[in-house]
Scaffold this motif. Sequence first.
Motif, PDB file in Angstrom:
ATOM      1  N   ILE A 268      -6.825 -10.474   7.330  1.00 41.56           N
ATOM      2  CA  ILE A 268      -6.374 -10.044   5.997  1.00 41.56           C
ATOM      3  C   ILE A 268      -6.292  -8.517   6.003  1.00 41.56           C
ATOM      4  N   MET A 269      -5.073  -8.003   5.924  1.00 42.41           N
ATOM      5  CA  MET A 269      -4.889  -6.544   5.943  1.00 42.41           C
ATOM      6  C   MET A 269      -4.867  -6.032   4.500  1.00 42.41           C
ATOM      7  N   ALA A 270      -6.069  -5.763   3.978  1.00 42.79           N
ATOM      8  CA  ALA A 270      -6.153  -5.248   2.604  1.00 42.79           C
ATOM      9  C   ALA A 270      -6.201  -3.719   2.609  1.00 42.79           C
ATOM     10  N   ALA A 271      -6.244  -3.122   3.794  1.00 43.64           N
ATOM     11  CA  ALA A 271      -6.352  -1.659   3.862  1.00 43.64           C
ATOM     12  C   ALA A 271      -5.052  -1.000   3.435  1.00 43.64           C
ATOM     13  N   ALA A 272      -5.192   0.176   2.856  1.00 43.32           N
ATOM     14  CA  ALA A 272      -4.032   1.000   2.523  1.00 43.32           C
ATOM     15  C   ALA A 272      -3.837   1.955   3.694  1.00 43.32           C
ATOM     16  N   VAL A 273      -3.081   1.483   4.674  1.00 46.98           N
ATOM     17  CA  VAL A 273      -2.931   2.231   5.926  1.00 46.98           C
ATOM     18  C   VAL A 273      -1.851   3.297   5.746  1.00 46.98           C
ATOM     19  N   ALA A 274      -2.149   4.497   6.202  1.00 37.61           N
ATOM     20  CA  ALA A 274      -1.142   5.561   6.111  1.00 37.61           C
ATOM     21  C   ALA A 274       0.060   5.187   6.975  1.00 37.61           C
ATOM     22  N   ASP A 275       1.252   5.431   6.453  1.00 42.44           N
ATOM     23  CA  ASP A 275       2.463   5.121   7.221  1.00 42.44           C
ATOM     24  C   ASP A 275       2.833   6.261   8.160  1.00 42.44           C
ATOM     25  N   TYR A 276       2.394   7.461   7.800  1.00 40.14           N
ATOM     26  CA  TYR A 276       2.691   8.632   8.631  1.00 40.14           C
ATOM     27  C   TYR A 276       1.406   9.445   8.825  1.00 40.14           C
ATOM     28  N   ARG A 298       5.296   8.481  12.514  1.00 41.74           N
ATOM     29  CA  ARG A 298       4.942   7.121  12.092  1.00 41.74           C
ATOM     30  C   ARG A 298       3.650   6.663  12.763  1.00 41.74           C
ATOM     31  N   THR A 299       2.849   5.953  11.991  1.00 44.73           N
ATOM     32  CA  THR A 299       1.635   5.347  12.558  1.00 44.73           C
ATOM     33  C   THR A 299       2.011   3.925  12.993  1.00 44.73           C
ATOM     34  N   PRO A 300       1.192   3.283  13.783  1.00 48.47           N
ATOM     35  CA  PRO A 300       1.506   1.886  14.110  1.00 48.47           C
ATOM     36  C   PRO A 300       1.402   1.018  12.864  1.00 48.47           C
ATOM     37  N   ASP A 301       2.358   0.103  12.647  1.00 45.89           N
ATOM     38  CA  ASP A 301       2.241  -0.849  11.538  1.00 45.89           C
ATOM     39  C   ASP A 301       1.422  -2.027  12.063  1.00 45.89           C
ATOM     40  N   ILE A 302       0.191  -2.085  11.627  1.00 50.84           N
ATOM     41  CA  ILE A 302      -0.766  -3.051  12.201  1.00 50.84           C
ATOM     42  C   ILE A 302      -0.334  -4.484  11.915  1.00 50.84           C
ATOM     43  N   LEU A 303      -0.008  -4.744  10.651  1.00 49.69           N
ATOM     44  CA  LEU A 303       0.365  -6.116  10.261  1.00 49.69           C
ATOM     45  C   LEU A 303       1.625  -6.549  11.005  1.00 49.69           C
ATOM     46  N   ALA A 304       2.627  -5.671  11.055  1.00 49.43           N
ATOM     47  CA  ALA A 304       3.872  -6.015  11.751  1.00 49.43           C
ATOM     48  C   ALA A 304       3.600  -6.249  13.231  1.00 49.43           C
ATOM     49  N   VAL A 321      -2.316 -12.288   6.648  1.00 50.57           N
ATOM     50  CA  VAL A 321      -2.195 -12.015   5.218  1.00 50.57           C
ATOM     51  C   VAL A 321      -2.112 -10.512   5.014  1.00 50.57           C
ATOM     52  N   GLY A 322      -1.116 -10.080   4.253  1.00 49.37           N
ATOM     53  CA  GLY A 322      -0.986  -8.648   3.982  1.00 49.37           C
ATOM     54  C   GLY A 322      -0.962  -8.382   2.498  1.00 49.37           C
ATOM     55  N   PHE A 323      -1.003  -7.130   2.150  1.00 53.97           N
ATOM     56  CA  PHE A 323      -0.894  -6.713   0.754  1.00 53.97           C
ATOM     57  C   PHE A 323       0.393  -5.911   0.604  1.00 53.97           C
ATOM     58  N   ALA A 324       0.921  -5.895  -0.577  1.00 52.01           N
ATOM     59  CA  ALA A 324       2.066  -5.034  -0.843  1.00 52.01           C
ATOM     60  C   ALA A 324       1.768  -4.262  -2.116  1.00 52.01           C
ATOM     61  N   ALA A 325       1.504  -2.997  -1.943  1.00 52.64           N
ATOM     62  CA  ALA A 325       1.250  -2.140  -3.098  1.00 52.64           C
ATOM     63  C   ALA A 325       2.597  -1.578  -3.514  1.00 52.64           C
ATOM     64  N   GLU A 326       3.068  -1.962  -4.690  1.00 50.80           N
ATOM     65  CA  GLU A 326       4.413  -1.571  -5.105  1.00 50.80           C
ATOM     66  C   GLU A 326       4.385  -0.946  -6.496  1.00 50.80           C
ATOM     67  N   GLU A 336      10.320  -9.564   0.835  1.00 48.91           N
ATOM     68  CA  GLU A 336      11.002  -8.898   1.952  1.00 48.91           C
ATOM     69  C   GLU A 336       9.964  -8.455   2.998  1.00 48.91           C
ATOM     70  N   LYS A 337       8.831  -7.930   2.509  1.00 46.92           N
ATOM     71  CA  LYS A 337       7.764  -7.454   3.401  1.00 46.92           C
ATOM     72  C   LYS A 337       7.184  -8.614   4.209  1.00 46.92           C
ATOM     73  N   ARG A 338       7.048  -9.762   3.566  1.00 45.23           N
ATOM     74  CA  ARG A 338       6.489 -10.932   4.245  1.00 45.23           C
ATOM     75  C   ARG A 338       7.384 -11.346   5.419  1.00 45.23           C
ATOM     76  N   ARG A 340       9.713  -9.395   6.909  1.00 42.20           N
ATOM     77  CA  ARG A 340       9.810  -8.307   7.894  1.00 42.20           C
ATOM     78  C   ARG A 340       8.576  -8.246   8.780  1.00 42.20           C
ATOM     79  N   LYS A 341       7.383  -8.446   8.175  1.00 44.40           N
ATOM     80  CA  LYS A 341       6.154  -8.313   8.972  1.00 44.40           C
ATOM     81  C   LYS A 341       5.694  -9.652   9.562  1.00 44.40           C
ATOM     82  N   GLN A 342       6.458 -10.714   9.293  1.00 43.14           N
ATOM     83  CA  GLN A 342       6.154 -12.068   9.809  1.00 43.14           C
ATOM     84  C   GLN A 342       4.751 -12.518   9.405  1.00 43.14           C
TER      85      GLN A 342
HETATM   86  N1  CTP Z   1       0.108  -1.992   6.852  1.00 42.71           N
HETATM   87  C1  CTP Z   1      -0.282  -1.942   8.181  1.00 42.71           C
HETATM   88  N2  CTP Z   1      -0.054  -0.825   8.921  1.00 42.71           N
HETATM   89  C2  CTP Z   1       0.584   0.236   8.400  1.00 42.71           C
HETATM   90  C3  CTP Z   1       1.018   0.188   7.046  1.00 42.71           C
HETATM   91  C4  CTP Z   1       0.750  -0.942   6.307  1.00 42.71           C
HETATM   92  O1  CTP Z   1      -0.861  -2.912   8.663  1.00 42.71           O
HETATM   93  N3  CTP Z   1       0.804   1.300   9.143  1.00 42.71           N
HETATM   94  C5  CTP Z   1      -0.151  -3.215   6.097  1.00 42.71           C
HETATM   95  C6  CTP Z   1      -1.049  -3.010   4.892  1.00 42.71           C
HETATM   96  O2  CTP Z   1      -2.409  -3.187   5.221  1.00 42.71           O
HETATM   97  C7  CTP Z   1      -0.566  -4.095   3.963  1.00 42.71           C
HETATM   98  C8  CTP Z   1       0.888  -4.240   4.305  1.00 42.71           C
HETATM   99  O3  CTP Z   1       1.048  -3.671   5.604  1.00 42.71           O
HETATM  100  O4  CTP Z   1      -1.188  -5.323   4.199  1.00 42.71           O
HETATM  101  C9  CTP Z   1       1.850  -3.569   3.370  1.00 42.71           C
HETATM  102  O5  CTP Z   1       1.483  -2.264   3.103  1.00 42.71           O
HETATM  103  P1  CTP Z   1       2.384  -1.308   2.200  1.00 42.71           P
HETATM  104  O6  CTP Z   1       1.875   0.063   2.312  1.00 42.71           O
HETATM  105  O7  CTP Z   1       2.603  -1.883   0.870  1.00 42.71           O
HETATM  106  O8  CTP Z   1       3.759  -1.474   2.924  1.00 42.71           O
HETATM  107  P2  CTP Z   1       4.477  -0.635   4.018  1.00 42.71           P
HETATM  108  O9  CTP Z   1       4.614  -1.405   5.253  1.00 42.71           O
HETATM  109  O10 CTP Z   1       3.852   0.686   4.145  1.00 42.71           O
HETATM  110  O11 CTP Z   1       5.933  -0.569   3.404  1.00 42.71           O
HETATM  111  P3  CTP Z   1       6.600   0.487   2.421  1.00 42.71           P
HETATM  112  O12 CTP Z   1       5.777   1.726   2.481  1.00 42.71           O
HETATM  113  O13 CTP Z   1       7.957   0.634   3.004  1.00 42.71           O
HETATM  114  O14 CTP Z   1       6.605  -0.181   1.092  1.00 42.71           O
END
Ligand code: CTP
Length: 399
Positions: A268-276, A298-304, A321-326, A336-338, A340-342
């Motif tokens: 369960i990826m509930a973390a708010a992971v930095a994208d950059y 870019r950081t690695p997208d863990i869930l993807a 399981v992922g979260f989408a903070a929107e 769409e996120k579901r 894209r990230k499978q």
């Molecule tokens: N996530 C992740 N690794 C990252 C960024 C996000 O694993 N580098 C995971 C989060 O833990 C969450 C999910 O992806 O479960 C969606 O996170 P969110 O920030 O909403 O989405 P992003 O992939 O960052 O998409 P965007 O910023 O384009 O909305």
Amino acid sequence: MSLVALGVTGGIGAYKAVEVARGLQKAGHDVVAVMTQAATEFVGPLTFEAITRHRVIVGQFERGANADIEHIALASSIDLLLVAPATANIIGKFAAGIADDFLSSLYLATRAPVLLAPAMNTNMWEHEAVQRNLAVLATRGVKMVEPGEGFLACGWTGKGRLAEPDDIVVAAGRLLMPAQTLAGRRVIVSAGPTYEDIDPVRYVGNRSSGKMGFALAEECARRGACVTLVAGPTTVQPPGGVETFRVRTAAEMHEAVVSRARDADVVIMAAAVADYAPVRVSQKIAKDGDELVLRMARTPDILADLGRRRAAGELPKTLLVGFAAETSDVVARAKEKRRRKQADMIVANDVSRTDRGFDVDQNEVTLVTESGEEAVPLGSKADIARAIIERIEPLLARA
Ligand code: CTP
């Protein structure tokens, strides 16, 4: 929701029982306060009535006490009798089977588990009479949260101070175990923010408190799962009873989660992971001009990445399981996120509202799965965690 009878007896720690009541409610339990006459000398019943939203029972023969919730009815409907603080007097009465007030009668009448949080003067605590009574109660299965040591209200220093309300609530939670629906399952939960360093003294972070992930980890553990929590830097204390790994950056979280995912039934990826993350410089950046431009990568997208690994056959049994903070088009973006990230499920929340979601105690989410969407109404993060896990369980059974 469990019903807890909170017995409050006449000790100086009685005021802390208010915090215990609130903690129990936050954990999703309904609380009925039962006070002894002596307890009312320390805290007014009105305080508990306002907090619990139930009439407070004090006297055994007061009008109404035997009508809507009389002690036999209450005895059979509670899931736990918790007494905090428990004085030497009530401990003695419970041990001897004396039933001369509502609380002591309730103890004899209930078959629910009983938990005591004693509080008294050190000499009283150490007295053989008290210790014997506690030993008698222990043989009957009565559980206890040991008093703490320190400066007591009577001016003495020693053991006898009421345990911390949070510890009492955790102990109560253990006795209120739900069905062990996740026994034998391995769950990884990520929680909190990540901090990405700019230079040796600065970082970029976000406001995630980690509370949602912590509530999920706690609920999985309560249902018998073996839980690994991978937590970013938060000031909120992670729950007890789960293995916690602290990480700081997205890269560290990636490594911690991916290296453990193979054995997991659910991630369960509930973390708010930095994208950059800033392209790090080794020297502290000195002031220069009116603007500062940061280069970020870019950081690695863990869930993807987990989704890709699963598609490649590396993680055959792992549910994702992922979260989408929107802030807009919440459900559409989550769908769409579901894809894209499978992932199997995306928990979508609207973070544009300041009273729910990020860095607050309440949340309201929509669960997006292959078979559709399900709205989970506003509730405590413990309530939301329960709803999410109740939706994950059938997916797990199918997998
Ligand atoms: N996530 C992740 N690794 C990252 C960024 C996000 O694993 N580098 C995971 C989060 O833990 C969450 C999910 O992806 O479960 C969606 O996170 P969110 O920030 O909403 O989405 P992003 O992939 O960052 O998409 P965007 O910023 O384009 O909305």
